[in-house]
Design an enzyme around this catalytic site. Structure first.
Site, short mmCIF file in Angstrom:
data_model
loop_
_atom_site.label_atom_id
_atom_site.label_comp_id
_atom_site.label_asym_id
_atom_site.label_seq_id
_atom_site.Cartn_x
_atom_site.Cartn_y
_atom_site.Cartn_z
CD GLU A 155 -40.15 55.73 47.81
OE1 GLU A 155 -41.18 55.06 47.64
OE2 GLU A 155 -40.14 56.85 48.35
CD GLU A 159 -45.58 55.93 55.03
OE1 GLU A 159 -46.42 56.10 55.91
OE2 GLU A 159 -44.61 56.68 54.84
CE LYS A 226 -40.64 59.68 45.46
NZ LYS A 226 -41.21 58.54 46.09
N GLY A 279 -51.86 63.95 52.87
CA GLY A 279 -50.81 64.23 53.85
C GLY A 279 -49.74 63.19 53.64
CB CYS A 282 -44.34 61.22 49.49
SG CYS A 282 -43.11 59.96 49.82
CE LYS A 285 -39.73 63.65 51.83
NZ LYS A 285 -38.73 63.34 50.81
NE ARG A 349 -42.65 60.37 57.92
CZ ARG A 349 -41.77 59.68 57.18
NH1 ARG A 349 -40.66 60.26 56.77
NH2 ARG A 349 -42.01 58.43 56.86
#
Ligand code: UDX
Length: 453
Positions: A155, A159, A226, A279, A282, A285, A349
């Site tokens: 994906e 957000e 991705k 931040g 995604c 991480k 997050r």
């Protein structure tokens, strides 16, 4: 077609609700009973613009449950569970494993395509398939031969505009070596690919938006696409932030520089806003996972590593700038405008604002915060933070030595700067996103500093 979506957070709900809107019967599963109960009662567990409206338009096509039974009579099962970062940088695959075990336990006898949406290390498609097969075999005594395949379909949802990105994507990547599985996934997205659906009134189709390119590839390439996309975007931002540091030294303006280089088609304007850095769920991480994964193969990814280093140093730089301006930080009151990692989400997050709040508290600062959406979530998730929450952004200025803009929420542009100035003990605003109206702030007698200019 019956579709199951496992995981009801930002990604799972976006996919489930959008597919339901497109006329597909979707069952959303989550192990979190409270979330499922909320959804059954038509309450969204997350904030995502337009989601409540799309949910209402698609409600008849949607079922919410904690029971995996429905997997047995579904053609497609999406795995959309979280893969949070472990201490060594690798993603925690425990939730993916749990989902795979449940799928294996409930898999029926007809051909089922499991679509991996969770961002997982390269090769995870094979791993998930072997987990499902193992559980299936333990239950039935034979292998799920010919009835199971795992497809990687990453994906690229941002957000805040996830539904737009879902219905009007730049591309769809389908990673599989299995022709029938490819057809199943392709047909699921057909009305998005050829844009044959009637757009929901609140999410109109962009002018001139046409057929969506499909990248048909193998699973490993899809998984690496991705990671590469997110790593590249992160380094584009880190690059402009690095130039911003130099721009400040030499008296240049980073917004002009971004304009000047962005006009080059090969570079483009997007993701060249300098500020307090990236931040979210995604970039941090995925870049950490990429480094950890490359390390397993004895590879160093110097550019990706530098992107992270530059980014996280920006948070400390905010504290240093404040110390430069205010000299003593201890005991002073500093207001933070915005808590989320970007506007139009309630996601905290890896948010720079939270990190900076911690750093300021360590320096003895009295931290006051405001966010239009995420304060309740912050109280729940960061209850240990001894910060003061205010319901009105203008209260951030009360006895304030400085106020820092963290998140570009539009309401912060509409502050009454004269009123704000009258409340402050020291008139200083640090605009961490080059977002606030500099002239109006300066006219109110407040010192304004942006980033890289
Ligand atoms: C990202 C990817 O964009 C998306 O494709 C992927 O699937 C999930 O991760 P998201 O994390 O929702 O999406 O946010 P994004 O819009 O990419 O912004 C990430 C961070 O970069 C935010 O903190 C934002 O403030 C920051 N940013 C973005 C900048 O600092 N400057 C920019 O120019 C753009």
């Amino acid at each position: 077609m019956n579709v199951v979506v496992i995981g009801t957070s930002y990604v799972g709900l976006t996919i489930g609700i959008s597919l339901a809107f497109l006329g597909i019967k979707v069952t959303c599963i989550d192990i979190d009973e409270a979330k499922i109960e909320a959804l059954q009662n038509n309450n969204m567990p997350i904030y995502e613009p337009g989601m409540q409206e799309l949910f209402e338009l698609s409600r008849n096509q949607l079922t919410f449950t904690t029971d995996y039974e429905v997997v047995g009579c579904s053609e497609v099962v999406f795995i959309c569970v979280g893969t949070p970062t472990l201490d060594d940088g690798n993603p925690n695959m425990i939730y993916v494993k749990k989902a795979a075990d449940q799928i294996g336990n409930h898999l029926g006898n007809s051909f089922t395509v499991v679509v991996n949406k969770s961002t997982v290390p390269i090769g995870s498609g094979n791993w998930v398939e072997s987990l499902i097969a193992e559980t299936f075999e333990a239950k039935h005594g034979f292998k799920p031969k010919g009835i199971l395949t795992v497809v990687s379909n990453p994906e690229f949802l941002r957000e805040g505009s996830a539904l737009h990105d879902m219905l009007y994507p730049d591309r769809i990547v389908i990673g599989t070596d299995h022709p029938m599985a490819y057809q199943v996934v392709y047909s699921l997205y057909q009305s998005i690919i050829n844009q044959s659906f009637l757009p929901p009134p609140h999410l109109p189709r962009p002018d001139g938006f046409g057929t969506v390119p499909v990248v048909a590839t193998d699973p490993a390439s899809a998984e690496l696409i991705k990671y590469s996309a997110n790593a590249f975007l992160s380094l584009k931002i880190s690059f402009i932030n690095e130039i911003a540091c130099l721009a400040e030294k030499v008296g240049a303006d980073i917004t002009q520089i971004a304009q000047g280089i962005g006009l080059d088609n090969r570079i483009g304007f997007k993701f060249l806003n300098a500020g307090i850095g990236w931040g979210g769920s995604c970039f941090g991480k995925d870049t950490a996972a990429l480094l950890a994964f490359a390390k397993e193969y004895g590879l160093e990814m110097a550019i990706v590593e530098a992107s992270r280093k530059t980014n996280y140093a920006l948070r400390q730089k905010v504290v240093e700038r404040l110390a430069n301006e205010l000299k003593l930080l201890k005991g002073k009151t500093i207001g933070l405008m915005g808590l989320t990692f970007k506007p139009f989400t309630d996601d905290l997050r890896d948010s720079p604002a939270i990190d900076i709040a911690y750093k300021l508290l360590q320096r003895g600062v009295r931290v006051v915060v405001h966010d239009p959406i995420a304060m309740e979530r912050a109280k729940k998730e960061y209850g240990d933070l001894p910060i003061k929450y205010v319901g009105n952004p203008e209260d951030l200025f009360e006895d304030g030595a400085a106020v820092v803009l963290m998140t570009e929420w539009p309401l912060y542009q509409k502050i009454d700067w004269n009123n704000a100035a009258s409340k402050m003990t020291n008139r200083f605003i640090l605009d961490g996103r080059n977002f606030l109206p500099q002239q109006a702030i300066e006219e109110a007698g407040i010192k304004y500093i942006g980033v890289g200019r």
